[in-house]
Design a protein around this motif. Sequence first.
Motif, PDB file in Angstrom:
ATOM      1  N   ASN A 128     -13.606  71.922 -80.678  1.00 23.71           N
ATOM      2  CA  ASN A 128     -13.731  72.977 -79.663  1.00 23.71           C
ATOM      3  C   ASN A 128     -12.986  72.688 -78.367  1.00 23.71           C
ATOM      4  OD1 ASN A 128     -15.291  74.748 -81.007  1.00 23.71           O
ATOM      5  ND2 ASN A 128     -17.098  74.496 -79.739  1.00 23.71           N
ATOM      6  N   LYS A 129     -13.047  71.417 -77.986  1.00 19.94           N
ATOM      7  CA  LYS A 129     -12.510  71.044 -76.672  1.00 19.94           C
ATOM      8  C   LYS A 129     -10.980  71.073 -76.680  1.00 19.94           C
ATOM      9  CE  LYS A 129     -16.663  69.868 -75.474  1.00 19.94           C
ATOM     10  NZ  LYS A 129     -17.302  69.059 -76.484  1.00 19.94           N
ATOM     11  N   MET A 149     -15.913  75.836 -83.472  1.00 15.58           N
ATOM     12  CA  MET A 149     -17.171  75.414 -84.102  1.00 15.58           C
ATOM     13  C   MET A 149     -18.363  76.256 -83.642  1.00 15.58           C
ATOM     14  SD  MET A 149     -16.446  72.794 -86.023  1.00 15.58           S
ATOM     15  CE  MET A 149     -15.092  71.668 -86.280  1.00 15.58           C
ATOM     16  N   ASN A 150     -18.156  77.176 -82.702  1.00  9.32           N
ATOM     17  CA  ASN A 150     -19.279  77.975 -82.205  1.00  9.32           C
ATOM     18  C   ASN A 150     -19.177  79.442 -82.589  1.00  9.32           C
ATOM     19  OD1 ASN A 150     -20.229  75.675 -81.098  1.00  9.32           O
ATOM     20  ND2 ASN A 150     -20.352  76.419 -79.004  1.00  9.32           N
ATOM     21  N   ASN A 236     -20.752  71.243 -90.786  1.00  7.71           N
ATOM     22  CA  ASN A 236     -22.159  70.962 -91.043  1.00  7.71           C
ATOM     23  C   ASN A 236     -22.950  72.263 -91.219  1.00  7.71           C
ATOM     24  OD1 ASN A 236     -24.477  69.584 -91.470  1.00  7.71           O
ATOM     25  ND2 ASN A 236     -24.747  68.863 -89.370  1.00  7.71           N
ATOM     26  N   PRO A 239     -21.586  77.361 -87.197  1.00  7.13           N
ATOM     27  CA  PRO A 239     -22.640  77.605 -86.229  1.00  7.13           C
ATOM     28  C   PRO A 239     -23.743  78.507 -86.795  1.00  7.13           C
ATOM     29  CG  PRO A 239     -20.755  79.001 -85.792  1.00  7.13           C
ATOM     30  CD  PRO A 239     -20.365  78.119 -86.924  1.00  7.13           C
ATOM     31  N   LEU A 240     -24.972  78.144 -86.533  1.00  4.79           N
ATOM     32  CA  LEU A 240     -26.136  78.912 -86.973  1.00  4.79           C
ATOM     33  C   LEU A 240     -26.042  79.317 -88.448  1.00  4.79           C
ATOM     34  CD1 LEU A 240     -26.691  81.112 -83.806  1.00  4.79           C
ATOM     35  CD2 LEU A 240     -28.060  79.180 -84.541  1.00  4.79           C
TER      36      LEU A 240
ATOM     37  N   THR B 189     -25.428  73.438 -79.426  1.00  8.66           N
ATOM     38  CA  THR B 189     -25.876  74.830 -79.320  1.00  8.66           C
ATOM     39  C   THR B 189     -25.443  75.678 -80.512  1.00  8.66           C
ATOM     40  OG1 THR B 189     -23.881  75.504 -78.152  1.00  8.66           O
ATOM     41  CG2 THR B 189     -25.734  74.783 -76.794  1.00  8.66           C
ATOM     42  N   ASN B 190     -24.844  75.066 -81.533  1.00 13.49           N
ATOM     43  CA  ASN B 190     -24.421  75.894 -82.671  1.00 13.49           C
ATOM     44  C   ASN B 190     -25.320  75.739 -83.897  1.00 13.49           C
ATOM     45  OD1 ASN B 190     -23.624  73.547 -83.900  1.00 13.49           O
ATOM     46  ND2 ASN B 190     -21.455  74.034 -84.017  1.00 13.49           N
ATOM     47  N   GLY B 191     -26.555  75.310 -83.647  1.00 17.89           N
ATOM     48  CA  GLY B 191     -27.528  75.285 -84.736  1.00 17.89           C
ATOM     49  C   GLY B 191     -27.398  74.109 -85.687  1.00 17.89           C
ATOM     50  N   THR B 192     -26.763  73.014 -85.255  1.00 16.86           N
ATOM     51  CA  THR B 192     -26.658  71.858 -86.138  1.00 16.86           C
ATOM     52  C   THR B 192     -27.264  70.581 -85.530  1.00 16.86           C
ATOM     53  OG1 THR B 192     -24.417  71.403 -85.359  1.00 16.86           O
ATOM     54  CG2 THR B 192     -24.610  72.720 -87.347  1.00 16.86           C
ATOM     55  N   ASP B 240     -21.336  71.086 -74.229  1.00 16.44           N
ATOM     56  CA  ASP B 240     -21.664  71.518 -75.580  1.00 16.44           C
ATOM     57  C   ASP B 240     -21.207  70.461 -76.594  1.00 16.44           C
ATOM     58  OD1 ASP B 240     -22.504  73.033 -77.660  1.00 16.44           O
ATOM     59  OD2 ASP B 240     -20.768  74.379 -77.678  1.00 16.44           O
ATOM     60  N   LEU B 241     -22.048  70.203 -77.588  1.00 11.78           N
ATOM     61  CA  LEU B 241     -21.722  69.190 -78.601  1.00 11.78           C
ATOM     62  C   LEU B 241     -21.761  69.828 -79.994  1.00 11.78           C
ATOM     63  CD1 LEU B 241     -24.230  66.439 -77.343  1.00 11.78           C
ATOM     64  CD2 LEU B 241     -21.831  66.667 -76.677  1.00 11.78           C
ATOM     65  N   PRO B 242     -20.704  70.547 -80.402  1.00 12.80           N
ATOM     66  CA  PRO B 242     -20.734  71.231 -81.704  1.00 12.80           C
ATOM     67  C   PRO B 242     -21.027  70.282 -82.864  1.00 12.80           C
ATOM     68  CG  PRO B 242     -18.795  71.876 -80.457  1.00 12.80           C
ATOM     69  CD  PRO B 242     -19.431  70.749 -79.704  1.00 12.80           C
ATOM     70  N   ASN B 243     -20.472  69.072 -82.804  1.00 13.31           N
ATOM     71  CA  ASN B 243     -20.765  68.079 -83.831  1.00 13.31           C
ATOM     72  C   ASN B 243     -21.558  66.989 -83.123  1.00 13.31           C
ATOM     73  OD1 ASN B 243     -20.795  66.161 -85.782  1.00 13.31           O
ATOM     74  ND2 ASN B 243     -18.624  66.331 -86.276  1.00 13.31           N
ATOM     75  N   ASP B 247     -19.538  64.210 -81.081  1.00 16.09           N
ATOM     76  CA  ASP B 247     -19.062  64.824 -79.837  1.00 16.09           C
ATOM     77  C   ASP B 247     -19.732  64.219 -78.602  1.00 16.09           C
ATOM     78  OD1 ASP B 247     -17.306  66.350 -81.184  1.00 16.09           O
ATOM     79  OD2 ASP B 247     -18.443  68.214 -81.087  1.00 16.09           O
ATOM     80  N   PRO B 387     -34.552  72.036 -89.606  1.00 10.37           N
ATOM     81  CA  PRO B 387     -33.387  72.946 -89.591  1.00 10.37           C
ATOM     82  C   PRO B 387     -33.648  74.204 -88.761  1.00 10.37           C
ATOM     83  CG  PRO B 387     -33.978  72.319 -91.840  1.00 10.37           C
ATOM     84  CD  PRO B 387     -35.040  71.774 -90.957  1.00 10.37           C
ATOM     85  N   HIS B 388     -34.910  74.645 -88.761  1.00 10.45           N
ATOM     86  CA  HIS B 388     -35.235  75.848 -87.974  1.00 10.45           C
ATOM     87  C   HIS B 388     -35.184  75.562 -86.482  1.00 10.45           C
ATOM     88  CE1 HIS B 388     -36.248  78.548 -91.268  1.00 10.45           C
ATOM     89  NE2 HIS B 388     -36.620  77.453 -91.900  1.00 10.45           N
ATOM     90  N   MET B 390     -33.159  73.562 -85.030  1.00 12.71           N
ATOM     91  CA  MET B 390     -31.730  73.586 -84.669  1.00 12.71           C
ATOM     92  C   MET B 390     -31.267  75.025 -84.445  1.00 12.71           C
ATOM     93  SD  MET B 390     -30.173  70.864 -87.360  1.00 12.71           S
ATOM     94  CE  MET B 390     -30.828  69.231 -87.577  1.00 12.71           C
ATOM     95  N   GLU B 391     -31.656  75.899 -85.391  1.00  8.73           N
ATOM     96  CA  GLU B 391     -31.249  77.299 -85.263  1.00  8.73           C
ATOM     97  C   GLU B 391     -31.858  77.938 -84.025  1.00  8.73           C
ATOM     98  OE1 GLU B 391     -31.725  79.697 -88.860  1.00  8.73           O
ATOM     99  OE2 GLU B 391     -31.723  77.797 -89.938  1.00  8.73           O
ATOM    100  N   GLY B 394     -29.965  77.150 -80.895  1.00  6.54           N
ATOM    101  CA  GLY B 394     -28.716  77.907 -80.868  1.00  6.54           C
ATOM    102  C   GLY B 394     -28.939  79.375 -80.530  1.00  6.54           C
ATOM    103  N   GLU B 395     -29.960  79.967 -81.158  1.00  5.91           N
ATOM    104  CA  GLU B 395     -30.214  81.391 -80.944  1.00  5.91           C
ATOM    105  C   GLU B 395     -30.700  81.677 -79.518  1.00  5.91           C
ATOM    106  OE1 GLU B 395     -32.806  82.634 -84.148  1.00  5.91           O
ATOM    107  OE2 GLU B 395     -31.312  82.009 -85.639  1.00  5.91           O
TER     108      GLU B 395
END
Lengths: 289, 420
Positions: A128-129, A149-150, A236, A239-240, B189-192, B240-243, B247, B387-388, B390-391, B394-395
């Motif tokens: 992303n960055k 990734m988002n 992974n 996202p969501l 923040t992307n649910g992971t 933000d840390l997508p991975n 990250d 897992p919920h 995490m979601e 994000g939501e």
Amino acid sequence: MKKSFWKKATPYLFLLPFLLLFFVFMIYPMFYSFAISFMKYKAGNFSAVGLSNYRYLLGDPLFKQCIFNTVVILVFQVPVMIGLALILACILNGKELRGKAFFRLCIFLPILIDTVSYSIEFSLLFNNKETGLVNTFLSMIGIGALPWMNDGTLAKAIIVIAVTWRWVGYNMIILLSGLQAIPKELYEAASIDGAGRIKKFFYITIPGVWPVLIFAVILAVNGTLQLFTEPYLITNGGPLNKTMTIVQYLYNMGFKKFNYGVASAGAYLLAVAIGMLTWMQLRVSRRDT
Amino acid sequence: MKKKSLAALITVSMTAALCTASFAEEAEATIHVLAYGTTANNIQETADIYNGLEERKGTVVVDIGDGSYTSLLPSLASGEGIPDVFEIQSRDVGSFYTTYGTEMFVSLDSILKGEEENFVEGMIKPALAEDGSYYAIPWNSGPCVLYYQPAVLEECGIDVSTLTTWDAYIEAGKTVKEKTGKYFAAFNTNGTGCDEMMMWFNQLAGSYYSEDGSVQLNTPQMHQTLELMKEMYDAGIVCDLPNAWDDRIQAMSSGSIAALPYASWYTATMEESCADQSGQWAVTLLPAFEEEGNVNSILGGGYLMISASCEEQELALDFLRYSMMTAKGNEINLKYGDFPSYMPCYTESYFDEASEYFGGQEVNKFFTEVANGPVTDYGPYFTDIQPHLMEIVGEIVSGADMDETLDAHTEAVNAIIATK
């Protein structure tokens, strides 16, 4: 009498080691997981639950989401990859091109790289960055960094790009073998009749390569329906859950949530879906040839 | 003839060697311990020392596994080839009890009963099974602190002692972001990922279950946790840390984070991955949700368990006691960044060492002061809940309605539990 028995048995004896392994590691697990799909596992014991695992799966919004994700990836992935492979195969099959072996090797090389390494590489490329190579490039040409990734669509695009990059060479080799089997006389005759390149492509190349093309499509569809490593390592599933595939869902169900019954039921639903799709593709290929 | 006698000699000597080997094995009790990651190095060193002790009860061999239990779960499910002793993550203890049944494990009552008070409550309580016995011994705990860069705060004119509440923290974060461009928190923040959410939820002593044992995620503590995360995110102070894991390391090593609320075990990663930032970091208490509120929280940590199929249970119990409940065993734990759950060792001198990485601060001593975080019961179904979570993070961060989101996920978790 005795001699003829051994003579008859010899081929089966040679096959025996394979058959034993095949039974132990394929047939038995297949039947066992079918049985497990009607059971639940708790406190070390399996107990029968009838159809409730299947009922749960069909009602689970996440399972539906995963089917949707897999289908979307499939719908883009397969035509893009097979189309690209066919174009590359045609170019490499051309008479004019020099250094064919070199180009073939270059396009085939990605398949030799192991899935884990290349998946990690792609997750770094599409970071992303601004540190991600793709985003650095996009910033340079004025588009700006994208939230790969988002964003569900962009994340799916990464999966399609990565899988295409890896498998296009493999499909190209398969299609190339089909192209080389088309008799040259057909093209020569068409030239005499005044057909151009486009006409030759659609009236000679496509029909000539059709059975091989269908074979490649079946492999690609089955492969995409069983997609796991790339979404697992690159996004992974995020996202969501927008890139979570059916197999990743099953993996999570079995190995993260310890729900072996539902995971087995899902595996059977997937197997039935793959079987039906393959049957349909074979029907299509038979009718047209 | 010569050849024949040579062959006979070789056969005899090989048979003799085999006999000796099997005799040696019989004479010496041996157990295999399955561990993963940096903790595997830790347990290896402990095993080496234990194997050299005179009063040892046998030999301990360490095998390396992986954090997602890929080799452990199939063996547990089939009941075959289970390692004698294995490591599990703290949040999974309840799931292991329920899924595989406590009869799959050896009761640790003989070394733990009467010692409960000596363990961090947040680690020992979740290890108590419904039948009143312990089947897992707390190993490393994860007391949470605020990691921060003193120089950056000074540059922005912020006194760290004023960061007593999360509200004050967010305001300080805005100043830091504006003046230096550095982030003041980081989460996925992307649910992971949901580590940070679990940390704040534990700080509030939240529970993932209602009184009747069903999962309930729509609770006041969950609202508070998510409101804080949303507020931080909207204030623009969150990196933000997508991975999430990779990250976070990348953001830390590139110097884009000036403060990070996180667990004690992260020190090992910081020292290894951001070695060039030695001397630039310090630790302090987490801010509270309200003035004078609780500042302790536990995130992560792990347990060791003994399989019921272990033939040398006496040796396994002795090794667990040695590695988790002695001064020497815990010295090694601490050396590898695995903060001990066994409190009597907190007075040992090795806790007083000043850390060069943290500018001479006695960080381990500091962790002992915040070790007793609230107890969160991760219960039998946390593998389904996580897992919920995490979601949900994000939501909510992207603006979803809190009640609707939490109710929908509660319903989804309870639906999957119904199939179990």
